[in-house]
Write an enzyme that holds these catalytic residues in place. Structure first.
Site, short mmCIF file in Angstrom:
data_model
loop_
_atom_site.label_atom_id
_atom_site.label_comp_id
_atom_site.label_asym_id
_atom_site.label_seq_id
_atom_site.Cartn_x
_atom_site.Cartn_y
_atom_site.Cartn_z
N GLU B 52 -17.11 0.67 26.61
CA GLU B 52 -16.66 1.03 25.26
C GLU B 52 -17.71 0.77 24.18
O GLU B 52 -17.75 1.46 23.16
CB GLU B 52 -15.36 0.31 24.90
CG GLU B 52 -14.14 0.82 25.66
CD GLU B 52 -13.94 0.14 27.01
OE1 GLU B 52 -14.85 -0.60 27.45
OE2 GLU B 52 -12.87 0.34 27.61
N PHE B 114 0.24 -7.58 29.11
CA PHE B 114 -0.96 -7.19 29.85
C PHE B 114 -1.87 -6.35 28.96
O PHE B 114 -1.43 -5.39 28.34
CB PHE B 114 -0.58 -6.41 31.11
CG PHE B 114 -1.78 -5.92 31.87
CD1 PHE B 114 -2.67 -6.82 32.45
CD2 PHE B 114 -2.04 -4.57 31.97
CE1 PHE B 114 -3.79 -6.37 33.13
CE2 PHE B 114 -3.17 -4.12 32.65
CZ PHE B 114 -4.04 -5.02 33.23
N GLN B 115 -3.13 -6.69 28.90
CA GLN B 115 -4.13 -6.02 28.06
C GLN B 115 -3.71 -6.00 26.60
O GLN B 115 -3.98 -5.06 25.86
CB GLN B 115 -4.43 -4.61 28.58
CG GLN B 115 -5.16 -4.65 29.91
CD GLN B 115 -5.81 -3.33 30.30
OE1 GLN B 115 -5.32 -2.26 29.94
NE2 GLN B 115 -6.93 -3.40 31.03
N LYS B 164 1.74 2.02 22.47
CA LYS B 164 2.03 3.09 23.42
C LYS B 164 3.37 3.76 23.14
O LYS B 164 3.51 4.97 23.30
CB LYS B 164 2.01 2.50 24.84
CG LYS B 164 1.92 3.57 25.91
CD LYS B 164 1.73 2.94 27.29
CE LYS B 164 1.56 4.02 28.36
NZ LYS B 164 1.43 3.43 29.70
N MET B 481 -40.17 -9.46 20.82
CA MET B 481 -40.11 -10.04 19.48
C MET B 481 -39.81 -11.53 19.55
O MET B 481 -40.33 -12.32 18.76
CB MET B 481 -39.05 -9.31 18.64
CG MET B 481 -39.12 -9.63 17.16
SD MET B 481 -40.70 -9.15 16.41
CE MET B 481 -40.33 -7.49 15.83
#
Lengths: 195, 583
Positions: B52, B114-115, B164, B481
């Site tokens: 993502e 969940f999630q 959802k 760097m």
């Protein structure tokens, strides 16, 4: 050196250059923040202060216009003039913030705070507490044989003084609302709908 | 026309009504209804990413190269938390993004489902605004509002969290209102401030235009006006990393980038100017160096659409809050109506002084015929791609600064780099987003070996969507760097700053299903670059470079502009001995 000159405060649209930006003395400012009363709006305001390291001396919030879903957050903060300007500008960026008013610079204002003080004790101390409460125009809102709960309204300094006096007389618990403030005179920061 | 439909369909409908053609995303349990709708339409292309974070950087690349908002779709929980780095990146660089995240059903919120993650809570400080939509009837309006907030005023990322059950439920779809947005653009500017600025401009002896990403964000017309003003008035122009391309690198008034790794002439001109006109930049600490010694003798004007940018770091004398394009229009009009006057004699002297600084040739370096110098690689890349329809993205580090120093950008929206947040792993996905928006263009990600590994999984995305992105990896087997700072500031103790166990990038390219090549001999470099450009598909070019090259010029942290380190340009004798290190 160049011949270029620009008078301080010459640009009328800006309040930025009216005070010394380099002053490092902290000032106390009372801000009235009018917000859309939507979920998370208080978290956004508080998150701004904690995330950017600004101070909160006191903060109160309540919906002031139920039909318009507008809440008024009164926040007392401290900072150098540059920091105060930055706080106001950052508050103004928050999407559900409608208006930010700096009551400290916009003109005279009144500040009030409500406190509830529980004083427990017997005998002379109890009498003395009641006598001082009268002087401070505090109301007794609960009483037992061994305690009072006083309700007092006033400037934060008045509540501080009351607490100092009550401490040796048995102050056992207290709750304060934080400051609510309005500009004096007929100028309304957040005109009430239908008012 | 309002219609009844499910929340999931509303999402697709709203995207279509907002003119979205591309969505970068990754499915999961909490966004399945929306993915079902995506399956059943052909107007919006969904780019399946591999992580993502990649989706958000792709959307950033898409947004920066088109000026349109980038759109991302992720699932709840880890899908949303993986998007956080990209959101923060877009917030700091003011990139318009609309990120849609799935959420557990409303009745599970707060139960550690969940999630489940508190997505609006987590993303509150890294978005311009975000919403949790609990009512399908409010979904369409919220989505349209999200696009408005992301693109109006100072652009930025927004997130809409959609449970959802809200996606499954039916509600009334409202198309976008033509009515005025709730956050009106700040186009109206106090004309007295513009007048003051024009008066200063006419008299200034040593003016400079210091431009930033705000000019790019204000659209191509702002860049055109900047050129008209700079060229017409003969004012030197420097730019932040974010603003490259607003004024053309081939323009006669171009001084190059300023700041920590900016050009000597740009920083010295900023230090010595008497009128600094900041257009859409924000006095970032990489620009100012030590604030107390920043451009001590100048009157500073600052044009910015965001009032909070003004006086945040540097106190300015003349603040103008407004869209940079709108203000530039007013400045150019007023200055023109007053006869386009300038302080010609003084400007001549100012340019003489600047030419003296330019003569130091601060980007000079000691080239080699044994090993590829990164600066040389940049120069050859520039030479072999100049004049093409070219877009450059970068990762973060030395290679990013070399790209900014040695590549020239003549148009806005051609340079995509993570400026504010400095996100390693930005460039590869950003190049994919750019290529999606410009299928025919030459899109090159200038990368370092360490940064590139951070999101290399997105090569799979490039292959799947046949996006011929070119990965130009300056491979020094170091975190360059970090190594440079350790050499200069931490007693040469190189703690954890080398890339051990690097993959074979050529085999890696083959493993992904594209082509790769490695080049280490300077005389093979041109052919390798040409092979990369000519290949009809994604290409990874592994350029083995000098391992210990440092990026100069450099203003060490906490130093003022006139205390730049010049590196080899100094050793090469262009600067008098004695001033070899501190100038």
């Amino acid at each position: 050196m160049s011949a270029l000159k620009l008078e301080r405060g010459a640009s009328s649209h800006s309040a930025y250059d009216l005070r010394n930006p380099n002053a490092d003395v902290e000032e106390r400012h009372t801000l009235a923040v009018l917000v859309e009363n939507e979920p998370g709006v208080l978290a956004r305001v508080i998150g701004l202060f904690s995330g950017r390291g600004y101070n909160i001396d006191s903060l109160t919030v309540a919906e002031v216009d139920h039909s318009g879903h507008t809440s008024r957050i009164t926040v007392v903060t401290r900072g150098t003039p540059a920091v105060i300007e930055q706080i106001k500008a950052q508050l103004g960026r928050i999407v559900p913030v409608h208006e930010v008013h700096d009551l400290t610079v916009e003109g005279p204002s009144v500040e009030r705070e409500l406190g509830l003080f529980k004083v427990s004790g017997k005998g002379d101390k109890r009498v003395e507490a009641l006598r001082i409460a009268e002087i401070f125009r505090a109301n007794v809102v609960d009483s037992t044989l061994t305690s009072f709960v006083f309700e007092i309204t006033g400037a934060p300094e008045k509540l501080d003084a009351f607490a100092d006096l009550m401490r040796p007389l048995g102050l056992s618990d207290l709750a304060r609302t934080g400051v609510a403030a309005l500009a004096r005179g007929d100028l309304a920061a957040a005109p009430v709908a239908g008012g | 026309m309002s219609r009844e439909m499910t929340g999931a369909r509303m999402v697709v409908e709203a995207l279509r009504d907002q003119g979205v053609d591309t969505v970068f995303g990754y499915p999961g349990g909490a966004v399945l209804p929306i993915y079902d709708e995506i399956f059943q339409q052909n107007d919006i292309t969904h780019v399946l990413v591999r992580h993502e974070q990649g989706a958000v950087h792709m959307a950033e690349g898409y947004a920066r190269s088109t000026g349109k908002p980038g759109v991302v779709l992720v699932t709840s929980g880890p899908g949303a938390t993986n998007a956080v780095t990209g959101l923060t990146d877009a917030l700091l660089d003011s990139i318009p993004l609309v990120v849609l995240s799935g959420q557990v059903p409303t009745f599970l919120i707060g139960t550690d489902g969940f999630q489940e993650a508190d997505t609006v809570g987590i993303t509150r400080p890294c978005t311009k605004h975000n919403w949790l939509v609990k009512d399908t009837d409010k979904l369409a309006d919220t989505l349209h509002r999200a696009f408005d907030v992301a693109t109006s005023g100072r652009p930025g990322p927004v997130l809409v969290d959609i449970p959802k059950d809200v996606q499954f439920a039916s509600g009334t779809y409202q198309p976008p209102k033509a009515a005025a947005p709730r956050n009106p653009r700040r186009d109206a500017v106090a004309s007295d401030a513009v007048l003051q600025l024009v008066e200063l401009l006419e008299k200034a002896e040593r003016p400079i235009l210091y431009t930033g990403g705000g000019v790019i964000n204000a659209g191509p017309e702002a860049s055109r006006l900047l050129r008209e003003l700079a060229d017409g008035a003969g004012i030197p122009v420097t730019s932040t990393l974010m603003g490259l391309g607003a004024y053309p690198a081939s323009g006669k008034n171009w001084l190059g980038m300023l700041g920590m790794h900016g050009l000597y002439e740009a920083n010295l001109a900023m230090h010595g100017c008497d009128l600094m006109i900041n257009l859409g930049a924000r006095f970032d600490d990489r620009i100012t160096g030590r604030v107390a010694d920043f451009s001590p003798g100048s009157i500073k004007a600052h044009v910015d659409v965001d009032p909070s940018s003004i006086n945040k770091v540097i106190h300015v004398d003349l603040p103008i809050v407004g869209d940079v394009g709108a203000v530039l229009r007013q400045i150019v009009d007023l200055w023109s109506s007053r006869g386009r006057q300038t302080n010609r004699a003084a400007l001549g002297k100012w340019w003489e002084q600047i030419e003296g600084w330019k003569a130091k040739n601060c980007l000079n370096f000691r080239n080699s015929d044994q090993i590829i110098k990164p600066q040389h690689a940049m120069q050859r890349l520039e030479a072999l791609t100049k004049g093409r329809d070219r877009y450059i993205t970068t990762e973060v580090g030395q290679h990013q600064m070399w790209a900014a120093q040695y590549l020239g950008f003549d148009e806005p929206n051609r340079w995509m780099t993570s400026g504010g947040l400095g996100t390693m792993g930005y460039g590869l996905p950003a190049s994919i987003g750019v290529q999606m928006a410009h299928p025919e263009a030459l899109v090159i990600n200038v990368a370092g070996d360490a940064s590139w590994l951070m999101n290399m999984q997105e090569m799979g995305t490039a292959i799947q969507f046949r996006l011929p992105v070119k990965q130009f990896i300056l491979n020094n087997e170091r975190l360059g760097m970090v190594r440079q700072w350790q050499q200069l500031l931490h007693g040469e103790r190189y703690s954890q700053s080398w890339s051990d166990s690097l993959p074979d990038f050529v085999k890696l390219a083959e493993a992904f299903g594209c082509k790769g090549a490695q080049v280490k001999d300077p005389k093979d470099l041109d052919d390798a670059i040409q092979q990369m450009i000519d290949y009809d598909g994604p290409f990874i070019l592994d350029v083995l470079i000098e391992k210990h090259e440092n990026c100069f010029p450099m203003i060490p942290s906490g130093k003022p502009h006139n205390e730049m380190l010049l590196g080899e340009a100094a050793e090469l004798g262009v600067i008098e001995t004695g001033g070899a290190v501190l100038v």
